[in-house]
Design a protein around this motif. Structure first.
Motif: not given
Length: 94
Positions: A51-80
């Protein structure tokens, strides 16, 4: 906020039922609501095993926190860095 592309390796993602996709979406939205406005889910694309997702966030750590709390992986995070579209082809260049 910055835009991020997230790759989530989920074997069989393309075979998830509408009910399963709804449940995943609801979990994501619930976590986002608790985290506040500094992270937003724009949309996702479901393929065979990812699953490829598009998110807006203040920083990458928030993306990782969301994945951890949601119980789904964030195998690769790329800033646009920059977005382009068909409109870019006709835009005036300064």
């Amino acid at each position: 906020m910055k835009t991020y592309l997230i790759e989530r390796d989920i074997p069989g993602a393309g075979n998830l039922t509408p009910a399963q996709l709804k449940a995943i979406s609801q979990k994501s939205c619930s976590v986002l609501k608790d985290m506040g406005p500094q992270i937003q889910w724009i949309q996702s694309y479901v393929t065979g095993d990812r699953i490829f997702c598009v998110y807006k966030a203040e920083n990458e750590e928030l993306i990782r926190e969301h994945a951890k709390k949601g119980g789904f992986p964030a195998n690769k995070i790329t800033k646009v860095d920059t977005e382009i579209s068909p409109a870019t082809a006709t835009a005036e260049v300064n």
